[in-house]
Structure formats: structure tokens, C-alpha cells
Scaffold this motif. Structure first.
Motif, short mmCIF file in Angstrom:
data_model
loop_
_atom_site.label_atom_id
_atom_site.label_comp_id
_atom_site.label_asym_id
_atom_site.label_seq_id
_atom_site.Cartn_x
_atom_site.Cartn_y
_atom_site.Cartn_z
N MET A 113 -11.37 3.99 5.79
CA MET A 113 -11.97 2.77 5.26
C MET A 113 -13.11 2.22 6.12
N THR A 131 -14.28 0.03 -2.64
CA THR A 131 -13.11 0.76 -3.12
C THR A 131 -12.43 0.05 -4.28
N MET A 180 0.83 -1.18 0.00
CA MET A 180 0.00 0.00 0.00
C MET A 180 0.87 1.24 0.00
N MET A 235 -5.76 2.94 0.35
CA MET A 235 -6.45 1.69 0.03
C MET A 235 -6.95 1.69 -1.41
N GLY A 236 -7.34 2.84 -1.89
CA GLY A 236 -7.89 2.94 -3.24
C GLY A 236 -8.74 4.18 -3.39
N PRO A 289 -9.32 -0.91 -5.87
CA PRO A 289 -7.94 -0.97 -5.39
C PRO A 289 -6.90 -0.77 -6.49
N ASN A 290 -7.26 -0.99 -7.72
CA ASN A 290 -6.30 -0.89 -8.82
C ASN A 290 -6.39 0.48 -9.47
N ASP A 310 -18.83 4.28 -8.72
CA ASP A 310 -18.65 3.01 -8.00
C ASP A 310 -19.86 2.72 -7.12
N TRP A 357 -14.59 0.53 2.28
CA TRP A 357 -13.52 -0.31 1.75
C TRP A 357 -14.07 -1.44 0.90
N SER A 386 -2.44 4.45 5.09
CA SER A 386 -2.18 3.73 3.85
C SER A 386 -3.31 3.96 2.86
N ASP A 412 -6.49 3.68 5.18
CA ASP A 412 -6.46 2.83 6.36
C ASP A 412 -5.56 3.52 7.37
#
Length: 145
Positions: A20, A81, A1, A53-54, A83-84, A60, A78, A51, A43
């Protein structure tokens, strides 16, 4: 992350951070503000550090509501979320960033300064930052290809 800096989001940014463990309902309230396009999901103890997370956008949430119903509003962010997240280096020129948007068919990219998240840029902010001569040459390149 990826670690967030102490204050990774500029005051002019249309992106805000959310922990998150917050509800999707809270995210919807934040995203409904006129100056917010997306949320960085973190996070950590607070929104400014932790961190990465996305990313979470209205799109979304709407997709999740279409698939799962209104119950998704009581879920934690979360769980929705993305992530990519596509990223580019902070030194990448706007015209090259625009090409990344098109290649990956995304609406937001992470702007990285080494391993630190500098900001999130929307495709619309990127288009506004691209000099007119660069977009004209990109259109010519696209027509030739």
C-alpha cells in the motif's frame, strides 16, 4: 481486513500484489506488463503476506487521472484502491461466479477460502472457465426474465 496466505497468487494468475505504500507510478509499471490485469493492494512488509486492502486496476488509475490529473501518479496506491471487492467462496462453480460478475457489474472478484484470499478472478477468465452448456442456459434464463 482479510489476511493473505503465504503465497496467495498462483503463478498462472494475471494478478500481482503491491504494498500500500508504493506509488501509483510503480503500479502503472507493474500493470503495463503483458501478464498483469490487476493488483492486490496489501498492508504488510512484503507482497505475499499481510492484510488485503483492496484491488487496483488500470481503469481505477485512468479514472483518477481523468479526475485529478497526472499528479495522481505520485500518490500512494492505497489512495486509489477499491476497498469494496466482491467475493465468492472457492467452491462456487464458474457459472455462478459469472452471475455474480453480472449482478455486481464488476470486472474482478475475490475467490475466498474461508477467511483467506485464495485468488482474484477476472470476468474474462471466468467466461473461459464456464462450460458452453452453462452459458447457453444462462442466456435462455436472461431472455425469459
Amino acid at each position: 481486513m482479510t489476511e493473505l496466505r503465504q503465497t496467495p497468487i498462483s503463478p498462472d494468475s494475471r494478478v500481482r500484489a503491491i504494498r500500500m505504500d508504493r506509488s501509483v507510478r510503480e503500479a502503472v509499471q507493474t500493470l503495463s506488463l503483458p501478464d498483469v490485469d490487476a493488483l492486490i493492494v496489501v498492508d504488510g512488509r512484503c507482497e505475499n503476506t499481510g492484510s488485503f486492502m483492496g484491488l487496483l486496476t488500470e481503469r481505477d488509475i485512468f479514472q483518477a487521472m481523468a479526475d485529478q490529473g497526472l499528479e495522481v501518479l505520485d500518490s500512494l496506491v492505497w489512495m486509489l484502491t477499491a476497498p469494496n471487492v466482491v467475493s465468492v467462496d472457492i467452491r462456487t462453480p464458474p457459472a455462478d461466479r459469472l452471475q455474480v460478475f453480472c449482478t455486481h457489474k464488476t470486472n474482478h472478484i475475490a475467490i475466498m477460502d474461508g477467511f483467506a484470499l485464495h485468488s482474484i478472478q477476472s470476468i474474462w477468465d471466468c467466461v473461459a472457465a464456464v462450460p458452453p452448456s452453462a452459458t447457453a442456459s444462462a442466456e435462455v434464463s436472461a431472455k425469459v426474465a
